[in-house]
Design a protein around this motif. Structure first.
Motif, PDB file in Angstrom:
ATOM      1  N   UNK A 148       0.835  -1.206   0.000  1.00 38.80           N
ATOM      2  CA  UNK A 148       0.000   0.000   0.000  1.00 38.80           C
ATOM      3  C   UNK A 148       0.867   1.252   0.000  1.00 38.80           C
ATOM      4  N   UNK A 149       1.909   1.245   0.827  1.00 32.99           N
ATOM      5  CA  UNK A 149       2.813   2.394   0.864  1.00 32.99           C
ATOM      6  C   UNK A 149       3.523   2.593  -0.469  1.00 32.99           C
ATOM      7  N   UNK A 150       3.934   1.446  -1.060  1.00 30.48           N
ATOM      8  CA  UNK A 150       4.620   1.533  -2.358  1.00 30.48           C
ATOM      9  C   UNK A 150       3.683   2.044  -3.438  1.00 30.48           C
ATOM     10  N   UNK A 151       2.421   1.567  -3.418  1.00 30.35           N
ATOM     11  CA  UNK A 151       1.441   2.036  -4.401  1.00 30.35           C
ATOM     12  C   UNK A 151       1.171   3.517  -4.223  1.00 30.35           C
ATOM     13  N   UNK A 152       1.045   3.964  -2.975  1.00 30.49           N
ATOM     14  CA  UNK A 152       0.808   5.386  -2.721  1.00 30.49           C
ATOM     15  C   UNK A 152       1.989   6.217  -3.215  1.00 30.49           C
TER      16      UNK A 152
END
Length: 250
Positions: A148-152
């Motif tokens: 999720x952090x990487x996608x954000x």
């Protein structure tokens, strides 16, 4: 006018050479090359000395473009009507606008393709991470959080790229608008100065014509009086001559 036409020709030539690097764009280049032919013909007809030195270079680059893209010239009449000459500037502007739209669309498609590829790679990586960490629940939760952090972060970077691209387009458009305004103002000043000089020359010609007419009238009167005096003197001389001859005979 010649300066603006030079700028349009150089810009359109550079964009066409960039598009000519891919064979998929050859069919698009046909109308742009035709517009370049029209603009170069108009530039040659202007008889502008600074432009005359640049025309051979333009023609050489255009010839290379035609050879590389397989351009075939359509038969056209050689007569150049006033309406055709007046529409050359509009033709160049339309070609440049269409070229900018094409480049913007191309850049948007490339950016979209890059985003999709990155998103697909991210999904594959996330699937691989989930399959490798399935035995432990806490590991799955940690991996999901990282994904999720990487996608954000990825979408934030993508948004920054789009913003930078839009700002770059805005700056380019502003610079082109300022350049066009400067060219128009300079051409307007030249036209105003030429009109003022023409008015002054017309006034000077009118005054000189009046002076010449006055001199002609004076010369005519002078010659007329000289002829009258000559006739009178000749008449008096003849009368005197006849009297003298009569006295001698008597």
């Amino acid at each position: 006018m010649a300066t603006k036409l030079n700028v349009n020709i150089r810009t359109l030539l550079a964009n066409c050479e960039e598009l000519a690097k891919s064979e998929q764009n050859f069919w698009r280049l046909q109308k742009f090359i035709k517009s370049l032919d029209t603009m170069l013909a108009e530039l040659e007809a202007m008889d502008d000395p600074p432009s005359a030195t640049r025309i051979p270079g333009y023609l050489e680059r255009l010839k290379v473009l035609k050879l590389s893209t397989g351009y075939t010239e359509a038969p056209s009449s050689t007569t150049n009507t006033p309406s055709q000459s007046a529409s050359v500037s509009e033709t160049g502007e339309n070609a440049l606008k269409e070229m900018r739209q094409l480049q913007n669309t191309k850049h948007h498609n490339e950016l979209r393709k890059e985003l999709l590829q990155d998103a697909d790679a991210l999904r594959r990586r996330r699937g691989a991470d989930e399959s490798s960490s399935s035995p432990g629940g806490s590991t799955v939760q940690g991996t999901a959080g990282e994904n999720i952090n990487e996608a954000a972060k990825y979408y934030t970077n993508a948004q920054e790229k789009i913003t930078e691209h839009m700002l770059s387009l805005t700056r380019n458009l502003k610079e082109q608008t300022e350049t066009a305004n400067k060219i128009i103002r300079r051409d307007t000043e030249v036209v105003s100065r030429s009109a003022g000089m023409a008015d002054r020359n017309i006034n000077s010609l009118g005054k000189e014509a009046e002076k010449l007419e006055q001199h002609s009238k004076k010369a005519y009167k002078c010659w007329l009086w000289l002829m009258i005096v000559f006739v009178i003197v000749t008449f008096i001389g003849m009368v005197l001559f006849m009297k003298i001859m009569k006295k001698k005979k008597a």
